[in-house]
Every structure is written in C-alpha cells, then in structure tokens.
Design a protein around this motif. Structure first.
Motif, PDB file in Angstrom:
ATOM      1  N   LEU A  72     -11.879  26.405  -3.285  1.00  0.00           N
ATOM      2  CA  LEU A  72     -13.047  25.707  -2.749  1.00  0.00           C
ATOM      3  C   LEU A  72     -12.650  24.406  -2.050  1.00  0.00           C
ATOM      4  N   ALA A  73     -11.685  23.682  -2.631  1.00  0.00           N
ATOM      5  CA  ALA A  73     -11.237  22.422  -2.024  1.00  0.00           C
ATOM      6  C   ALA A  73     -10.595  22.671  -0.662  1.00  0.00           C
ATOM      7  N   ILE A  74      -9.748  23.705  -0.579  1.00  0.00           N
ATOM      8  CA  ILE A  74      -9.089  24.029   0.689  1.00  0.00           C
ATOM      9  C   ILE A  74     -10.116  24.481   1.722  1.00  0.00           C
ATOM     10  N   ALA A  75     -11.054  25.344   1.297  1.00  0.00           N
ATOM     11  CA  ALA A  75     -12.089  25.829   2.212  1.00  0.00           C
ATOM     12  C   ALA A  75     -12.973  24.678   2.699  1.00  0.00           C
ATOM     13  N   PHE A  76     -13.306  23.773   1.789  1.00  0.00           N
ATOM     14  CA  PHE A  76     -14.145  22.622   2.154  1.00  0.00           C
ATOM     15  C   PHE A  76     -13.422  21.716   3.142  1.00  0.00           C
ATOM     16  N   ALA A  77     -12.149  21.419   2.863  1.00  0.00           N
ATOM     17  CA  ALA A  77     -11.381  20.541   3.750  1.00  0.00           C
ATOM     18  C   ALA A  77     -11.235  21.153   5.135  1.00  0.00           C
ATOM     19  N   LEU A  78     -10.953  22.465   5.189  1.00  0.00           N
ATOM     20  CA  LEU A  78     -10.805  23.137   6.476  1.00  0.00           C
ATOM     21  C   LEU A  78     -12.123  23.153   7.232  1.00  0.00           C
ATOM     22  N   GLY A  79     -13.211  23.496   6.532  1.00  0.00           N
ATOM     23  CA  GLY A  79     -14.525  23.543   7.176  1.00  0.00           C
ATOM     24  C   GLY A  79     -14.964  22.174   7.679  1.00  0.00           C
ATOM     25  N   ALA A  80     -14.761  21.135   6.869  1.00  0.00           N
ATOM     26  CA  ALA A  80     -15.146  19.789   7.278  1.00  0.00           C
ATOM     27  C   ALA A  80     -14.307  19.304   8.456  1.00  0.00           C
ATOM     28  N   GLY A  81     -13.009  19.652   8.465  1.00  0.00           N
ATOM     29  CA  GLY A  81     -12.154  19.257   9.579  1.00  0.00           C
ATOM     30  C   GLY A  81     -12.583  19.918  10.879  1.00  0.00           C
ATOM     31  N   ILE A  82     -12.886  21.211  10.822  1.00  0.00           N
ATOM     32  CA  ILE A  82     -13.345  21.928  12.018  1.00  0.00           C
ATOM     33  C   ILE A  82     -14.691  21.377  12.490  1.00  0.00           C
ATOM     34  N   PHE A  83     -15.584  21.096  11.536  1.00  0.00           N
ATOM     35  CA  PHE A  83     -16.898  20.525  11.882  1.00  0.00           C
ATOM     36  C   PHE A  83     -16.731  19.165  12.558  1.00  0.00           C
ATOM     37  N   ALA A  84     -15.830  18.335  12.032  1.00  0.00           N
ATOM     38  CA  ALA A  84     -15.590  17.025  12.630  1.00  0.00           C
ATOM     39  C   ALA A  84     -15.045  17.148  14.047  1.00  0.00           C
ATOM     40  N   LEU A  85     -14.181  18.147  14.275  1.00  0.00           N
ATOM     41  CA  LEU A  85     -13.589  18.347  15.601  1.00  0.00           C
ATOM     42  C   LEU A  85     -14.609  18.874  16.594  1.00  0.00           C
ATOM     43  N   VAL A  86     -15.392  19.859  16.171  1.00  0.00           N
ATOM     44  CA  VAL A  86     -16.348  20.499  17.085  1.00  0.00           C
ATOM     45  C   VAL A  86     -17.534  19.592  17.386  1.00  0.00           C
ATOM     46  N   LYS A  87     -18.039  18.925  16.355  1.00  0.00           N
ATOM     47  CA  LYS A  87     -19.246  18.106  16.499  1.00  0.00           C
ATOM     48  C   LYS A  87     -18.949  16.625  16.730  1.00  0.00           C
ATOM     49  N   ASN A  88     -17.667  16.262  16.790  1.00  0.00           N
ATOM     50  CA  ASN A  88     -17.278  14.852  16.932  1.00  0.00           C
ATOM     51  C   ASN A  88     -17.928  13.995  15.847  1.00  0.00           C
ATOM     52  N   ASN A  89     -17.928  14.524  14.622  1.00  0.00           N
ATOM     53  CA  ASN A  89     -18.612  13.885  13.511  1.00  0.00           C
ATOM     54  C   ASN A  89     -17.645  12.995  12.731  1.00  0.00           C
ATOM     55  N   VAL A  90     -17.868  11.694  12.783  1.00  0.00           N
ATOM     56  CA  VAL A  90     -16.970  10.746  12.142  1.00  0.00           C
ATOM     57  C   VAL A  90     -17.090  10.812  10.622  1.00  0.00           C
ATOM     58  N   THR A  91     -18.304  11.053  10.121  1.00  0.00           N
ATOM     59  CA  THR A  91     -18.517  11.109   8.671  1.00  0.00           C
ATOM     60  C   THR A  91     -17.722  12.245   8.044  1.00  0.00           C
ATOM     61  N   ALA A  92     -17.778  13.421   8.661  1.00  0.00           N
ATOM     62  CA  ALA A  92     -17.022  14.564   8.151  1.00  0.00           C
ATOM     63  C   ALA A  92     -15.522  14.284   8.190  1.00  0.00           C
ATOM     64  N   LEU A  93     -15.091  13.591   9.238  1.00  0.00           N
ATOM     65  CA  LEU A  93     -13.667  13.249   9.358  1.00  0.00           C
ATOM     66  C   LEU A  93     -13.232  12.329   8.215  1.00  0.00           C
ATOM     67  N   LYS A  94     -14.070  11.383   7.861  1.00  0.00           N
ATOM     68  CA  LYS A  94     -13.734  10.459   6.787  1.00  0.00           C
ATOM     69  C   LYS A  94     -13.690  11.162   5.432  1.00  0.00           C
ATOM     70  N   VAL A  95     -14.567  12.152   5.253  1.00  0.00           N
ATOM     71  CA  VAL A  95     -14.553  12.917   4.006  1.00  0.00           C
ATOM     72  C   VAL A  95     -13.228  13.661   3.858  1.00  0.00           C
TER      73      VAL A  95
END
Length: 282
Positions: A72-95
């Motif tokens: 779950l941790a790996i899946a969450f980190a990967l998903g949040a990283g992709i979301f930050a890249l695609v959506k230019n989301n700074v909050t997700a990047l910080k997480v």
C-alpha cells in the motif's frame, strides 16, 4: 527555491523513478530467491481453498500486515507522484517527499544493520550526502500551484531557470561529495573516482557561485559517462549472477543522478537547443 513548473516536474519524476527502482529491485530479489516462480506455480495450480489456507498462514505468522502495508505504501507513493506530475499538484509532491525523506534515512540504516558496519564511513556519507534529501527538501520550498504557474511564465521569458540551476548544482555537489567519500572509504579505493567525484563537487560550487549552466551540463556529461562505464564494469564481473547484475544495472538507470543529469540541459533550454542544432549540422 521560489518554485516553478520545471522544478516541480523534476522533483516528481525523481520520486517516481525512485519508487519504480524499489519495485524492480524487490522483483529481482524475489526472482533470485525463487519466490516469483513459486508464486506463479501457486497461482496456476492451487485451488481457492489453498489460497485461503495460505492467507491464514500469513496472518498467523504476522507477515500479512507488513506485506500489505508495504504494498500500500509503494502504491500510494507511486500514485501520488504520478498525480503530482500530471496535475502539477504541489501538495501531493510534498506528501511523497515525506516518504522520500523516510526512505533516504531508512535505506542506509538498513544496509548498516545488514552487516555493512565495516563500511560505516560509506553508510554515514549516504546519510549526510544524499541527493534524495535535496529533492525532498526542495519539494517543500516549491510555491503553491498558482504561483508555480506564474513563476513558470517568468522563467520562460527570462530563458534561465535559476531555481532549477540551484537544484541541479546542489544535487551534483551532494553526489560529488558522496562519491568522493565512497571512493575513498569504500571496499576498494579508487583514485580516478576520487578525482572525478571531487571535480564534480568543486565544479558544482563554481557553477552555483557564477550561475553558469554550462558547467552543470559538463558535470552531467561526466556523470553519464561514469554511469555507462560502471555498467560495462558490472557486465564484466563474472562472479556476479544474472539477478545481481540486472538489479545493479537497473539501478544505474533508475536513480536520482540520471534525472538530474537530464534536468541540467533544461536550465537554459534555448541554448541547449542551439547546441544540439549545431551538432546536427556538423
């Protein structure tokens, strides 16, 4: 760092690349131990009752919790990283940066606890001089999304990405110092590597002081050559098995240094484009 779109994307890509590197190394370890083959046989030959039995054994042994949490941790980190890249989301990047900070410390400590205390200078250097620390810290200094977009417009007009320049210089400095310590105190002392890494560290300081992107581009070319040379050395090691060689070669490509080397060419994208056009015309 005031924060801009290019820096946000570089940090996100670094985080994604590191997660993929962890996944692939875990798969190589599982393949080397025969776990993947055993799992495939279990999936193709076992019945539903067998799966229930194996699940019960995992729960009873206490392994189910750590395995599920790790996945779950790996899946969450990967998903949040992709979301930050695609959506230019700074909050997700910080997480994801928080996860990167934990891994930056957990990795070297785990190696130390795994029998590498005889190489404590290298372990300590990995803790102090860690590119992933630079990436994670830089992520916390990136401005909110609206300011990122405004700063990006200013960067495009100016033609020189100062934030990205500082980021790459800091990464090369840390990588150079870590490489110097590793080459001096590692398993095999290497004077050429000490010289190369120390030269990269000094050059990054000069580039940072002079705001010279060309020096960072030269550092990136040196590091790329060093990575390619390392791959040839790994391929020539007959005592290593296929899984060990494959895992090490994958790590040579999927790491922070490679991303930073590529990012250095985007500090002054117009000048880099002109260089490539001149090379093509030769």
């Amino acid at each position: 760092f005031n924060g801009n779109l290019a820096l946000l994307r570089v940090c996100a890509i670094v985080l994604i690349v590191n997660v993929f590197s962890i996944i692939i190394k875990m798969l190589f370890i599982a393949g080397h131990g025969g776990l993947l083959f055993s799992l495939w046989n279990a999936l193709t030959t076992s019945s539903f009752d067998d799966f229930l039995g194996m699940g019960g054994l995992l729960i009873a042994s206490g392994l189910a919790g750590p395995i599920v949490l790790g996945v779950l941790a790996i899946a969450f980190a990967l998903g949040a990283g992709i979301f930050a890249l695609v959506k230019n989301n700074v909050t997700a990047l910080k997480v994801v940066a928080v996860v990167m900070l934990i891994w930056a410390f957990a990795g070297p400590i785990t190696l130390g606890l795994g029998g590498e205390f005889r190489n404590m200078p290298g372990v300590i250097a990995s803790l102090i001089f860690n590119e992933n620390l630079v990436v994670a810290i830089a992520a916390f200094f990136i401005a909110p999304k609206k300011r990122v977009e405004e700063n990006n417009e200013a960067v495009i007009q100016e033609g020189f990405n100062l934030d990205l320049h500082r980021f790459c210089a800091a990464c090369f400095l840390v990588d150079g110092l870590a490489g110097t310590a590793g080459a001096m105190f590692g398993f095999a002392f290497s004077l050429p590597l000490v010289f190369i890494y120390f030269a990269v560290a000094v050059a990054s300081i000069v580039a940072l002081a002079k705001k010279n992107a060309n020096i960072l581009v030269a550092c990136s070319l040196v590091m790329i050559v060093r990575i390619i040379w390392s791959i040839f050395q790994i391929m020539g090691m007959g005592e290593w098995n296929v899984f060990a060689k494959s895992a090490t070669i994958v790590h040579c490509f999927l790491n922070t240094t490679v991303v930073v080397c590529v990012a250095a060419f985007f500090i002054e994208p117009e000048r880099t484009r002109n260089y490539f056009n001149k090379v093509k015309s030769l």
